[in-house]
Design a protein around this motif. Structure first.
Motif, PDB file in Angstrom:
ATOM      1  N   CYS A   1      40.485 -18.272  72.680  1.00 31.46           N
ATOM      2  CA  CYS A   1      41.249 -18.889  71.638  1.00 31.46           C
ATOM      3  C   CYS A   1      41.413 -20.336  71.863  1.00 31.46           C
ATOM      4  CB  CYS A   1      42.469 -18.009  71.265  1.00 31.46           C
ATOM      5  SG  CYS A   1      42.386 -16.442  71.238  1.00 31.46           S
TER       6      CYS A   1
ATOM      7  N   LEU B   1      41.925 -14.586  76.272  1.00 30.27           N
ATOM      8  CA  LEU B   1      42.767 -13.352  76.038  1.00 30.27           C
ATOM      9  C   LEU B   1      42.123 -12.272  76.354  1.00 30.27           C
ATOM     10  CD1 LEU B   1      45.695 -12.171  74.728  1.00 30.27           C
ATOM     11  CD2 LEU B   1      44.620 -12.347  72.688  1.00 30.27           C
TER      12      LEU B   1
ATOM     13  N   GLN C   1      56.197 -16.813  60.817  1.00 28.77           N
ATOM     14  CA  GLN C   1      56.282 -17.858  61.994  1.00 28.77           C
ATOM     15  C   GLN C   1      56.914 -19.252  61.289  1.00 28.77           C
ATOM     16  OE1 GLN C   1      52.764 -18.503  63.977  1.00 28.77           O
ATOM     17  NE2 GLN C   1      52.442 -16.290  64.431  1.00 28.77           N
TER      18      GLN C   1
ATOM     19  N   LEU D   1      46.464 -11.460  67.682  1.00 27.11           N
ATOM     20  CA  LEU D   1      47.031 -10.332  68.066  1.00 27.11           C
ATOM     21  C   LEU D   1      47.725  -9.905  66.908  1.00 27.11           C
ATOM     22  CD1 LEU D   1      48.525 -11.127  71.862  1.00 27.11           C
ATOM     23  CD2 LEU D   1      46.416  -9.514  71.092  1.00 27.11           C
ATOM     24  N   ASP D   2      48.347 -10.590  65.869  1.00 28.50           N
ATOM     25  CA  ASP D   2      49.241 -10.256  64.718  1.00 28.50           C
ATOM     26  C   ASP D   2      48.209  -9.577  63.778  1.00 28.50           C
ATOM     27  OD1 ASP D   2      51.201 -10.074  63.029  1.00 28.50           O
ATOM     28  OD2 ASP D   2      52.551 -11.780  63.535  1.00 28.50           O
TER      29      ASP D   2
ATOM     30  N   ARG E   1      46.248 -17.367  70.001  1.00 25.09           N
ATOM     31  CA  ARG E   1      46.381 -16.049  70.395  1.00 25.09           C
ATOM     32  C   ARG E   1      47.355 -15.270  69.520  1.00 25.09           C
ATOM     33  NH1 ARG E   1      49.191 -16.219  75.696  1.00 25.09           N
ATOM     34  NH2 ARG E   1      50.780 -16.414  74.331  1.00 25.09           N
ATOM     35  N   ASP E   2      48.484 -15.823  69.451  1.00 25.17           N
ATOM     36  CA  ASP E   2      49.491 -14.935  68.883  1.00 25.17           C
ATOM     37  C   ASP E   2      49.091 -14.602  67.430  1.00 25.17           C
ATOM     38  OD1 ASP E   2      50.975 -15.084  71.133  1.00 25.17           O
ATOM     39  OD2 ASP E   2      52.138 -16.705  70.319  1.00 25.17           O
TER      40      ASP E   2
ATOM     41  N   GLU F   1      48.156 -20.814  72.432  1.00 22.02           N
ATOM     42  CA  GLU F   1      48.945 -19.628  72.529  1.00 22.02           C
ATOM     43  C   GLU F   1      49.305 -19.245  70.866  1.00 22.02           C
ATOM     44  OE1 GLU F   1      51.559 -19.981  76.549  1.00 22.02           O
ATOM     45  OE2 GLU F   1      51.869 -21.498  74.887  1.00 22.02           O
ATOM     46  N   ALA F   2      49.419 -20.497  70.255  1.00 24.66           N
ATOM     47  CA  ALA F   2      49.607 -19.665  68.788  1.00 24.66           C
ATOM     48  C   ALA F   2      48.564 -19.473  68.086  1.00 24.66           C
ATOM     49  CB  ALA F   2      50.041 -21.029  67.992  1.00 24.66           C
TER      50      ALA F   2
END
Length: 740
Positions: free
Chosen positions: A492, A450, A73, A502-503, A498-499, A495-496
């Motif tokens: 969360c 999420l 990222q 998931l990662d 959250r990502d 959005e970051a």
């Protein structure tokens, strides 16, 4: 502080275990995203001799190499530790993410540190700095953290150093801009082809010395006579700012009367003012030129950290209690005292396993000793209270991807503990014979939902364990099994955030998940009285089924639930089957009668019915009760009820108008505003939860990153018919979208 003796570059090197708290400095680097915190950490490590040129350790990785997600990222997503030595002190540099989604990591860094370097980029517009940095500054102020300000990116500056100092004075100084003043002024070199004059050195305002960095090494030079008037003016303002915070109330009068205040007194008063958080010195810093050892201002920063920042003895330790909540005496930063340490960060390494970053507040932590682990996670975060005894494994100090073994960790120092099973972020480590519990730090409330499902059968078996480990490592996340929608929801911060979750599920725990639309728990109710008749009559050989019941349904006030009343006369429904009818009515109400949502706030009255001496049964009357309720619903108007949240939005005064307009667009009702400190307003509103699923993200856009909000359930109320009519279509498409 420029007159202090300083170690020769490279003489300090890598940090060894500290032997006493007075020789430790715990410093957290904070600031907005893109300010250059990680680059500054590497520059400080290079100047201290902890790494070779270009910030490389012996394995070829940089000191900030730790998480693969950060490399993909291109930004920091978690707290990381880089220990160095300088001037006889061990300095634990804690690098934090600057993005708002990772404020949980920021607060963990503030918990572990005793002072902060607030990093501001001169490459950003002053207005952008004001919006992005103010929230982070307030985080530091809330815990009383001493702060110095570091201005970076002077080589690509949009804003000059003097102007940026003035901006910082306005933003961070509050009513006293003179509480934010530079200790050094940049010395500019010749202008380049682009008309920009790079900073090549520094002029010490207290020491009067000039330092040239143009050759990649710090070299002292005599003062330039042409700069003396400018330096004298800045020096006078700095001295007045320091004296204004002096504990000696006569010093200002003596200085204004012409008395020359000696340098030692000024340095001592500066150190005390910084420790109290009353004065915030400003410095400039830049990485070393290619092939150089020392970056601009890095030696001065290290001198400030060792000589001007408080050591752990000068900062109060957190309060402690017994695990049962009973009071216990306050602890002090004493290596010989009772062991009290706290897990401030938990991470997983694919080769080493779980690694816990621990701050020791009292006593000395040693390998192979048995300690008591007390956990007290925030309610509803998936972190249950627990107490256990565990054996401490190897202690180490991180450096890039390597871990260097430590023999011990004294009070005030930081260390990593490998495979500390059963201890999560926020847990307390204490003596097995005298368990204690550290007062927890405040974690931000995650407000972005999420909803996830396992991608395949193999993932179902690992999903619960992976999510549990994810939440245990990051207490800023919250895991919820929603009983109404039956969704598994990971809450969360943005959005970051959250990502990254998931990662990590995919890469760290081998769990593939699918993100599915988040559903809000809707309800149904009768908008008008109605009647229904349920008839369950079947005969197919042997015992049949016979049950008939007649009911009346009427709406009740919100929150009344379901009320069942028996008004049968003459025994038309035998007494033993009245409960069966009620059971069938309640079961059908739980399934819903219109759109599949639970039915609430009604009174169901059983008026009449019929039974058969042989074929009537409990099951038959349950079915008849359900059928009667469905028939009553067919003849009445059914309202869809949506949950409404009480929302509290805290924003600077200039964003109150845009925030209120945005809430109105979301069908919100503003119920009041009130002042919440200088220049800030608290907006209170009631907003349907269907409209605020993404509000954690959208508020940042509306308020330029300065707004915060909280939410709590208020009640369910009827949904406008136009909105309700769209929902069935969206449900059939599998896409109930949340948010405006």
């Amino acid at each position: 502080m420029g007159d202090r003796a300083r170690a020769h570059p490279g003489a300090a090197g890598r940090a060894a275990p500290a032997d006493r708290p007075a020789s430790v400095r715990n410093v957290v680097l904070v600031g907005h995203s893109g300010a250059g915190k990680t680059t500054l950490v590497e520059a400080l490590a290079l100047t201290a001799g902890a790494v070779g040129r270009a910030g490389r350790v012996e394995d070829g990785a940089t000191v900030s190499d730790y998480d693969e997600i950060e490399h993909r990222q291109g930004r920091s997503v978690q707290l990381s530790l880089v220990p160095v030595e300088w001037g006889g002190c061990k300095i634990n540099l804690l690098d934090t993410p600057g993005y708002a989604d990772f404020v949980g990591e920021l607060r963990a860094g503030l918990r572990a540190a005793d002072a902060a370097l607030f990093v501001v980029s001169a490459a950003q517009e002053a207005s952008a700095v004001a919006g992005a940095a103010r929230a982070v500054w307030e985080e530091c102020a809330a815990v009383g953290m001493p702060r110095a300000i570091v201005i970076t990116h002077l080589d690509t500056a949009r804003t000059g150093f003097d102007e940026m100092v003035a901006v910082c004075g306005r933003i961070f100084g509050g009513d006293d801009p003179d509480a934010v003043l530079p200790l050094y002024l940049p010395v500019l070199g010749p202008e380049g082809p682009d008309g920009h004059a790079p900073a090549t050195g520094l002029a010490g305002l207290l020491s009067g010395r000039m330092y040239d960095y143009s050759g990649g090494e710090r070299r002292e030079e005599p003062p330039d006579p042409g700069r003396l008037p400018l330096l004298a003016e800045a020096r006078g303002r700095l001295i007045e700012g320091i004296i204004a915070e002096s504990e000696d109330e006569t010093l200002m009068d003596r200085y204004l009367g012409g008395e020359d205040v000696d340098l030692k007194t000024l340095v001592q008063d500066l150190e005390k003012a910084v420790t109290r958080g009353a004065f915030h010195p400003v410095l400039a810093a830049a990485p070393a030129a290619p092939g150089g050892r020392e970056g601009l201002g890095t030696a001065e920063l290290l001198d400030l950290i060792t000589g001007g920042f408080p050591n752990p003895l000068e900062r109060p330790a957190p309060a402690v209690t017994a695990p049962d909540g009973s009071a216990r005496p306050a602890i002090s930063c004493d290596p010989r005292g009772p062991l009290v340490a706290e897990v401030v960060k938990t991470a997983s390494d694919p080769y080493v396993g779980r690694i816990s970053l621990v701050r020791v507040f009292s006593g000395t932590l040693r390998p192979d000793e048995t300690v008591h682990v007390s956990g007290h996670g925030p309610a509803g975060r998936g972190h249950e209270d627990h107490d256990a005894e565990v054996r401490i494994g190897a202690l180490s100090s991180p450096f890039g991807k390597r871990q260097r073994v430590l023999a011990h960790c004294v009070a005030g120092d930081l260390a990593c503990v490998g495979k500390l099973v059963g201890a999560d972020t926020g847990d307390t480590l204490s003596g097995a014979d005298d368990p204690l519990l550290v007062e927890p730090w405040t974690m931000p409330e995650p407000l972005l939902p999420l909803a996830v499902e396992a991608h395949g059968k193999a993932d179902e078996d690992r999903l619960s364990q992976g999510l549990a480990r994810l939440v245990a490592e990051d207490p800023a996340m919250r895991l919820e099994q929603n009983p109404d929608t039956r969704q598994l929801v990971l809450w969360c911060l943005g959005e970051a955030h959250r990502d990254v979750a998931l990662d990590r599920l995919r890469g760290r725990y081998g769990v593939r998940v699918d993100a599915v639309p988040y559903r809000v728990a809707l309800r149904e109710t009768f908008a008008e009285p109605s009647r229904g008749r349920g008839r369950q009559v079947k005969q197919s050989g042997g015992h049949g089924q016979f049950a008939i019941c007649e009911i009346e349904v009427e709406p009740l006030p919100a929150g009344a639930g379901i009320e069942f009343v028996d008004r049968v006369v003459g025994g038309s429904v035998p007494r033993q089957f009245v409960a069966s009818v009620e059971k069938g009515v309640r079961a059908q109400a739980a399934r819903g009668v219109a759109a599949g949502h639970p039915l609430v706030d009604i009174r169901v009255t059983l008026r009449d019915g019929k039974a058969h001496s042989v074929d009537s049964s409990d099951a038959a009357f349950q079915t008849a009760g359900a059928l009667a309720l469905r028939e009553a619903a067919d003849g009445a108007r059914i309202d869809l009820l949506e949950p409404v949240a009480e929302v509290r939005v805290l924003v600077p005064d200039e964003f109150v108008g845009p925030v209120m307009s945005d809430l109105s667009v979301r069908r919100g009702r503003v119920v009041g505003t009130e002042q919440a400190g200088a220049g800030r307003t608290l907006v209170r509103a009631e907003v349907p939860e269907l409209e605020i699923g993404r509000y954690a993200v959208d508020l940042r856009s509306v308020s330029h990153g300065t707004g915060r909000f909280g939410r709590s359930y208020a009640r369910h109320e009827p949904m406008p018919r136009g909105v309700a009519e769209r929902l069935p279509v969206e449900r059939r498409q599998g896409d109930q979208r949340i948010g405006a």
